[in-house]
Design a protein around this motif. Sequence first.
Motif, short mmCIF file in Angstrom:
data_model
loop_
_atom_site.label_atom_id
_atom_site.label_comp_id
_atom_site.label_asym_id
_atom_site.label_seq_id
_atom_site.Cartn_x
_atom_site.Cartn_y
_atom_site.Cartn_z
N LYS A 114 2.28 1.73 -3.44
CA LYS A 114 1.28 2.25 -4.38
C LYS A 114 1.01 3.73 -4.14
O LYS A 114 0.82 4.52 -5.08
N MET A 115 0.97 4.15 -2.86
CA MET A 115 0.76 5.57 -2.55
C MET A 115 1.92 6.42 -3.06
O MET A 115 1.71 7.50 -3.63
N LYS A 116 3.15 5.94 -2.86
CA LYS A 116 4.30 6.69 -3.35
C LYS A 116 4.30 6.75 -4.87
O LYS A 116 4.69 7.76 -5.45
N ASN B 77 0.83 -1.21 0.00
CA ASN B 77 0.00 0.00 0.00
C ASN B 77 0.87 1.27 0.00
O ASN B 77 0.57 2.24 -0.70
N ARG C 276 1.66 6.81 -6.79
CA ARG C 276 0.66 7.82 -7.19
C ARG C 276 1.19 9.25 -6.96
O ARG C 276 0.98 10.13 -7.79
N LEU C 277 1.86 9.45 -5.80
CA LEU C 277 2.41 10.76 -5.52
C LEU C 277 3.49 11.13 -6.54
O LEU C 277 3.60 12.28 -6.96
#
Length: 167
Positions: free
Chosen positions: A154-156, A151, A158-159
């Motif tokens: 995936k967040m990094k 997770n 997207r950022l």
Amino acid sequence: LKNKIKNDYKKDVLTYDKLFEKALDYNFDIKEIENQKKVFKEEINFTKLGYLPKLELSYNVNQLSKDAERDEFKYKQYKNSVSMNMNMNIYDFNTRLTKIDILKKDLQIKDLEICDIKIKSALKLLDLYVEINKSRETINYFSRLHNEYNNIYKMKERLFEKGLIGS
């Protein structure tokens, strides 16, 4: 998804009681001792039968010849007999009671042997069960940890795609 994994995990978990029952079902030492106990019980019943009167019935057919050199029918005699005997032990100096007491003590010893086997099996199974649960919890922990790192990745990602963080 996490709840589904937890529910699937809960379905596969066997309780200690179920494992212990399965272990006793497949323990051949206990089955052997149970069979020996059945033999002892039959011996006790057989020994108790010695107190009952015994009847013996016999039937004999014997051919006697008056003259061995003659084969004619009129010189042969047949002796048939039927006999019935009844025996009953009046006093056996307590040998049967002693034998019955010994067999009952043997039954008690076999019960204690079964109890001993069950205790040893329970302790071994408990050690194994604790190890299995530790391993399952470790696997579950690392699975959750892997999901969290996934997770975060995936967040990094997207950022990074939005340009909020640099490489």
